[in-house]
Design a protein around this motif. Structure first.
Motif, short mmCIF file in Angstrom:
data_model
loop_
_atom_site.label_atom_id
_atom_site.label_comp_id
_atom_site.label_asym_id
_atom_site.label_seq_id
_atom_site.Cartn_x
_atom_site.Cartn_y
_atom_site.Cartn_z
N ALA A 11 98.35 33.23 44.76
CA ALA A 11 98.79 31.99 44.12
C ALA A 11 98.13 30.76 44.75
O ALA A 11 97.78 29.81 44.04
CB ALA A 11 100.31 31.86 44.22
N LYS A 12 97.94 30.77 46.06
CA LYS A 12 97.33 29.62 46.73
C LYS A 12 95.88 29.45 46.29
O LYS A 12 95.43 28.33 45.99
CB LYS A 12 97.41 29.79 48.25
N THR A 13 95.14 30.56 46.23
CA THR A 13 93.75 30.50 45.79
C THR A 13 93.67 30.06 44.34
O THR A 13 92.83 29.22 43.97
CB THR A 13 93.07 31.87 45.95
N ALA A 14 94.55 30.63 43.51
CA ALA A 14 94.56 30.29 42.09
C ALA A 14 94.81 28.80 41.89
O ALA A 14 94.11 28.13 41.11
CB ALA A 14 95.61 31.11 41.35
N GLN A 15 95.79 28.26 42.61
CA GLN A 15 96.11 26.84 42.46
C GLN A 15 94.97 25.96 42.96
O GLN A 15 94.67 24.91 42.39
CB GLN A 15 97.40 26.50 43.21
N GLY A 16 94.32 26.41 44.04
CA GLY A 16 93.18 25.65 44.56
C GLY A 16 92.05 25.58 43.55
O GLY A 16 91.43 24.52 43.37
N LEU A 17 91.79 26.69 42.86
CA LEU A 17 90.73 26.71 41.86
C LEU A 17 91.13 25.88 40.63
O LEU A 17 90.29 25.17 40.06
CB LEU A 17 90.42 28.15 41.45
N VAL A 18 92.39 25.96 40.23
CA VAL A 18 92.85 25.14 39.12
C VAL A 18 92.67 23.66 39.43
O VAL A 18 92.17 22.88 38.62
CB VAL A 18 94.33 25.45 38.78
N SER A 19 93.05 23.27 40.64
CA SER A 19 92.90 21.87 41.05
C SER A 19 91.44 21.46 41.09
O SER A 19 91.07 20.37 40.64
CB SER A 19 93.54 21.65 42.43
N GLY A 20 90.59 22.35 41.62
CA GLY A 20 89.17 22.04 41.71
C GLY A 20 88.53 21.86 40.35
O GLY A 20 87.80 20.89 40.11
N SER A 27 90.13 21.66 31.48
CA SER A 27 91.54 21.96 31.26
C SER A 27 91.76 23.35 31.86
O SER A 27 91.35 24.36 31.26
CB SER A 27 91.88 21.96 29.77
N ALA A 28 92.34 23.40 33.05
CA ALA A 28 92.40 24.65 33.82
C ALA A 28 93.83 25.17 33.90
O ALA A 28 94.77 24.41 34.04
CB ALA A 28 91.85 24.43 35.23
N ARG A 29 93.95 26.48 33.79
CA ARG A 29 95.25 27.13 33.97
C ARG A 29 95.02 28.46 34.69
O ARG A 29 93.87 28.91 34.82
CB ARG A 29 95.95 27.36 32.64
N ALA A 30 96.10 29.06 35.19
CA ALA A 30 95.97 30.28 35.99
C ALA A 30 96.89 31.37 35.48
O ALA A 30 97.93 31.11 34.87
CB ALA A 30 96.28 29.99 37.46
N ALA A 31 96.48 32.60 35.72
CA ALA A 31 97.32 33.78 35.50
C ALA A 31 97.23 34.62 36.77
O ALA A 31 96.14 34.75 37.36
CB ALA A 31 96.85 34.58 34.29
N LEU A 32 98.35 35.20 37.19
CA LEU A 32 98.40 35.90 38.47
C LEU A 32 98.26 37.41 38.34
O LEU A 32 98.21 38.11 39.35
CB LEU A 32 99.70 35.56 39.21
N ASN A 33 98.22 37.92 37.12
CA ASN A 33 98.04 39.36 36.92
C ASN A 33 97.36 39.61 35.59
O ASN A 33 97.20 38.70 34.76
CB ASN A 33 99.38 40.10 37.01
N GLY A 34 96.95 40.85 35.37
CA GLY A 34 96.19 41.19 34.17
C GLY A 34 96.96 40.99 32.88
O GLY A 34 96.41 40.50 31.89
N LYS A 35 98.22 41.39 32.86
CA LYS A 35 99.01 41.26 31.64
C LYS A 35 99.16 39.80 31.24
O LYS A 35 98.97 39.43 30.07
CB LYS A 35 100.40 41.87 31.83
N ASP A 36 99.48 38.95 32.23
CA ASP A 36 99.63 37.52 31.94
C ASP A 36 98.30 36.93 31.47
O ASP A 36 98.28 36.03 30.62
CB ASP A 36 100.12 36.78 33.18
N ALA A 37 97.20 37.43 32.02
CA ALA A 37 95.89 36.92 31.60
C ALA A 37 95.64 37.23 30.13
O ALA A 37 95.23 36.35 29.36
CB ALA A 37 94.79 37.54 32.46
N LEU A 38 95.90 38.46 29.72
CA LEU A 38 95.67 38.84 28.32
C LEU A 38 96.61 38.09 27.39
O LEU A 38 96.20 37.63 26.33
CB LEU A 38 95.86 40.36 28.16
N ASP A 39 97.86 37.93 27.81
CA ASP A 39 98.82 37.18 27.00
C ASP A 39 98.39 35.72 26.87
O ASP A 39 98.49 35.12 25.80
CB ASP A 39 100.22 37.25 27.62
N SER A 40 97.90 35.14 27.97
CA SER A 40 97.49 33.73 27.97
C SER A 40 96.31 33.51 27.04
O SER A 40 96.27 32.55 26.27
CB SER A 40 97.13 33.29 29.39
N ILE A 41 95.32 34.42 27.09
CA ILE A 41 94.13 34.28 26.25
C ILE A 41 94.48 34.46 24.79
O ILE A 41 93.95 33.77 23.91
CB ILE A 41 93.05 35.27 26.70
#
Length: 229
Positions: A11-20, A27-41
């Motif tokens: 989560a810390k790395t993901a948030q750092g990349l979103v902020s960067g 327009s940046a957003r994050a998903a923390l696992n594969g299922k959430d990634a597919l649902d988000s896309i």
């Protein structure tokens, strides 16, 4: 505004990349696992995906295969600590467009993402509609029905952001960051946002029986078509 999805289980790395990436105008957003990634896309298309290989549940390679099997050609950069040649070959043959090993410099990741976007075949429409509202990104013109809307450059940017996030509740924080490029939101920018929203609302909705720009209490606003039952 180009949309990027960061798929990273830390989560810390993901948030750092979103902020960067947000600071770079994405327009940046994050998903923390594969299922959430597919649902988000599936729910909200994006222009590029930074995909970590080692994910809980469905790993990055499985997410990659799933997207390509669905015919989704979004550019994907595979991000992983696996640096063996065989691993890189597997990822690229599986449909990844680029590969970057950890640890990495954000500047290189950003450069690679920009390179992917330059090579990508444009898939986003140059024109979007919500109800009888039309926004043309190429000419930077908008109209409601057969009536052109006289918008300032900032009002057009605001409308373009809202229509790209149609049916999504958008907060002041998002508008301050993504439209006004203000990373430290304060009362003065809130007032500026409110003034522009009020002006845009009048230009879009005045004189029309069906309103398109709606307030979402406690969150912000949303652009969507709502017709009476």
């Amino acid at each position: 505004m180009q949309r990027i999805l960061i798929v990273e289980d830390d989560a810390k790395t993901a948030q750092g990349l979103v902020s960067g990436f947000s600071a770079e105008g994405f327009s940046a957003r994050a998903a923390l696992n594969g299922k959430d990634a597919l649902d988000s896309i599936e729910a909200t298309p994006c222009d590029v995906v930074v995909l970590d290989w080692m994910l809980p549940g469905r790993n990055g390679l499985e997410v990659l295969y799933a997207l390509r099997d669905r015919g989704n050609r979004v550019p994907i950069l595979l991000l992983t600590a696996r640096d063996a040649v065989d691993d890189r070959v597997i990822g690229l043959q599986g449909g990844a467009d680029d590969y970057l090993t950890k640890p990495f410099a954000f500047a290189e990741l950003l450069a690679r993402v920009h390179a992917l976007l330059r090579r990508a075949v444009p898939t986003e429409p140059l024109r979007r509609t919500v109800g009888d509202l039309t926004v043309d990104f190429q000419t930077r013109r908008a109209s409601r029905g057969d009536k052109p809307l006289e918008l300032t450059p900032r009002e057009f940017d605001l409308l373009a952001y809202l229509i790209c996030h149609a049916s999504e509740a958008v907060s002041r924080d998002q508008l301050a960051r993504d439209v006004w490029r203000e990373t430290n939101r304060a009362t003065p920018i809130d007032n500026v946002i409110d003034v522009h929203v009020a002006r845009l609302r009048r230009k879009i909705d005045d004189g029309h029986p069906h309103k398109l720009l709606h307030t979402v209490r406690g969150i912000g606003l949303v652009l969507r078509e709502e017709r009476p039952e």
